[in-house]
Write an enzyme that holds these catalytic residues in place. Structure first.
Site, PDB file in Angstrom:
ATOM      1  N   CYS A   4       0.849  -1.204   0.000  1.00  0.00           N
ATOM      2  CA  CYS A   4       0.000   0.000   0.000  1.00  0.00           C
ATOM      3  C   CYS A   4       0.879   1.247   0.000  1.00  0.00           C
ATOM      4  O   CYS A   4       1.725   1.429   0.869  1.00  0.00           O
ATOM      5  CB  CYS A   4      -0.916  -0.010   1.231  1.00  0.00           C
ATOM      6  SG  CYS A   4      -1.778   1.540   1.483  1.00  0.00           S
ATOM      7  N   HIS A  46      -4.145   0.786   8.423  1.00  0.00           N
ATOM      8  CA  HIS A  46      -4.653   0.612   7.067  1.00  0.00           C
ATOM      9  C   HIS A  46      -6.145   0.283   7.098  1.00  0.00           C
ATOM     10  O   HIS A  46      -6.552  -0.723   7.671  1.00  0.00           O
ATOM     11  CB  HIS A  46      -3.900  -0.484   6.312  1.00  0.00           C
ATOM     12  CG  HIS A  46      -4.418  -0.654   4.916  1.00  0.00           C
ATOM     13  ND1 HIS A  46      -3.865  -0.010   3.839  1.00  0.00           N
ATOM     14  CD2 HIS A  46      -5.497  -1.332   4.447  1.00  0.00           C
ATOM     15  CE1 HIS A  46      -4.559  -0.305   2.756  1.00  0.00           C
ATOM     16  NE2 HIS A  46      -5.566  -1.105   3.098  1.00  0.00           N
ATOM     17  N   HIS A  99      -8.379   8.032   2.783  1.00  0.00           N
ATOM     18  CA  HIS A  99      -7.758   9.364   2.867  1.00  0.00           C
ATOM     19  C   HIS A  99      -8.815  10.425   2.643  1.00  0.00           C
ATOM     20  O   HIS A  99      -9.749  10.237   1.863  1.00  0.00           O
ATOM     21  CB  HIS A  99      -6.606   9.525   1.877  1.00  0.00           C
ATOM     22  CG  HIS A  99      -6.959   9.177   0.462  1.00  0.00           C
ATOM     23  ND1 HIS A  99      -7.022   7.874   0.018  1.00  0.00           N
ATOM     24  CD2 HIS A  99      -7.279   9.958  -0.610  1.00  0.00           C
ATOM     25  CE1 HIS A  99      -7.350   7.867  -1.271  1.00  0.00           C
ATOM     26  NE2 HIS A  99      -7.532   9.118  -1.663  1.00  0.00           N
TER      27      HIS A  99
HETATM   28  P1  AMP Z   1      -7.944   9.359  -4.718  1.00  0.00           P
HETATM   29  O1  AMP Z   1      -8.280   9.527  -6.177  1.00  0.00           O
HETATM   30  O2  AMP Z   1      -8.997   9.913  -3.804  1.00  0.00           O
HETATM   31  O3  AMP Z   1      -7.562   7.928  -4.390  1.00  0.00           O
HETATM   32  O4  AMP Z   1      -6.689  10.269  -4.471  1.00  0.00           O
HETATM   33  C1  AMP Z   1      -5.389   9.809  -4.396  1.00  0.00           C
HETATM   34  C2  AMP Z   1      -4.517  11.027  -4.294  1.00  0.00           C
HETATM   35  O5  AMP Z   1      -3.223  10.619  -3.896  1.00  0.00           O
HETATM   36  C3  AMP Z   1      -4.352  11.792  -5.620  1.00  0.00           C
HETATM   37  O6  AMP Z   1      -4.821  13.131  -5.451  1.00  0.00           O
HETATM   38  C4  AMP Z   1      -2.853  11.735  -5.894  1.00  0.00           C
HETATM   39  O7  AMP Z   1      -2.349  12.923  -6.460  1.00  0.00           O
HETATM   40  C5  AMP Z   1      -2.298  11.482  -4.500  1.00  0.00           C
HETATM   41  N1  AMP Z   1      -0.996  10.821  -4.452  1.00  0.00           N
HETATM   42  C6  AMP Z   1      -0.614   9.719  -5.134  1.00  0.00           C
HETATM   43  N2  AMP Z   1       0.647   9.372  -4.804  1.00  0.00           N
HETATM   44  C7  AMP Z   1       1.069  10.287  -3.888  1.00  0.00           C
HETATM   45  C8  AMP Z   1       2.282  10.489  -3.159  1.00  0.00           C
HETATM   46  N3  AMP Z   1       3.349   9.656  -3.301  1.00  0.00           N
HETATM   47  N4  AMP Z   1       2.370  11.529  -2.308  1.00  0.00           N
HETATM   48  C9  AMP Z   1       1.316  12.370  -2.161  1.00  0.00           C
HETATM   49  N5  AMP Z   1       0.145  12.224  -2.791  1.00  0.00           N
HETATM   50  C10 AMP Z   1       0.018  11.207  -3.656  1.00  0.00           C
HETATM   51 ZN    ZN Z   2      -2.348   1.327   3.675  1.00  0.00          ZN
END
Ligand code: AMP
Ligand code: ZN
Length: 112
Positions: A4, A46, A99
């Site tokens: 993850c 998680h 998140h």
């Molecule tokens: P969701 O579409 O709600 O699952 O959002 C996932 C979010 O995680 C997106 O806005 C991505 O830009 C963000 N994201 C993906 N990888 C990373 C990372 N390594 N660090 C910070 N944010 C991330």
């Molecule tokens: Zn996780």
């Protein structure tokens, strides 16, 4: 070892721009910001998404909701902010660790 992405961020295996942490949550800047301020707030444990909550998560979820406005204010969002929680494939969820998005400031489009 968990594959993850956000668990790896919690463990420090993947770097993040962290703005807050306590014993239950961490918050960091989204790597692809959709507004001037774009944070992600995640529980340290998680949980896949809201569809996977159980009764034992109620205190944790209450804690997360409670700190959201404090986090927003700490990032300069003194006139309000937007929260988004994407859940599952039809909800547009890309990362499978619960998140909460906090968005605000310049670049925030209208949401109708
Ligand atoms: P969701 O579409 O709600 O699952 O959002 C996932 C979010 O995680 C997106 O806005 C991505 O830009 C963000 N994201 C993906 N990888 C990373 C990372 N390594 N660090 C910070 N944010 C991330
Ligand atoms: Zn996780």
């Amino acid at each position: 070892m968990s594959d993850c992405l956000f668990c790896k961020i919690i463990d420090g295996d993947i770097p993040s721009d962290k703005v807050f942490e306590d014993d239950q949550v961490i918050a960091f800047k989204d790597i692809n910001p959709r507004a001037a301020v774009h944070l992600l707030v995640i529980p340290r444990i998680h949980i896949d998404n809201l569809d996977h909550l159980t009764a034992e998560h109620q205190m944790l979820i209450g804690h997360i909701m409670y700190i959201l406005p404090q986090l927003a204010r700490s990032q300069g969002l003194v006139n309000g902010f937007r929260t988004i929680i994407n859940t599952g494939p039809d909800g547009g969820q890309e990362v499978g660790h619960l998140h909460i998005h906090i968005l605000g400031g310049q670049g925030l489009s209208s949401f109708n």
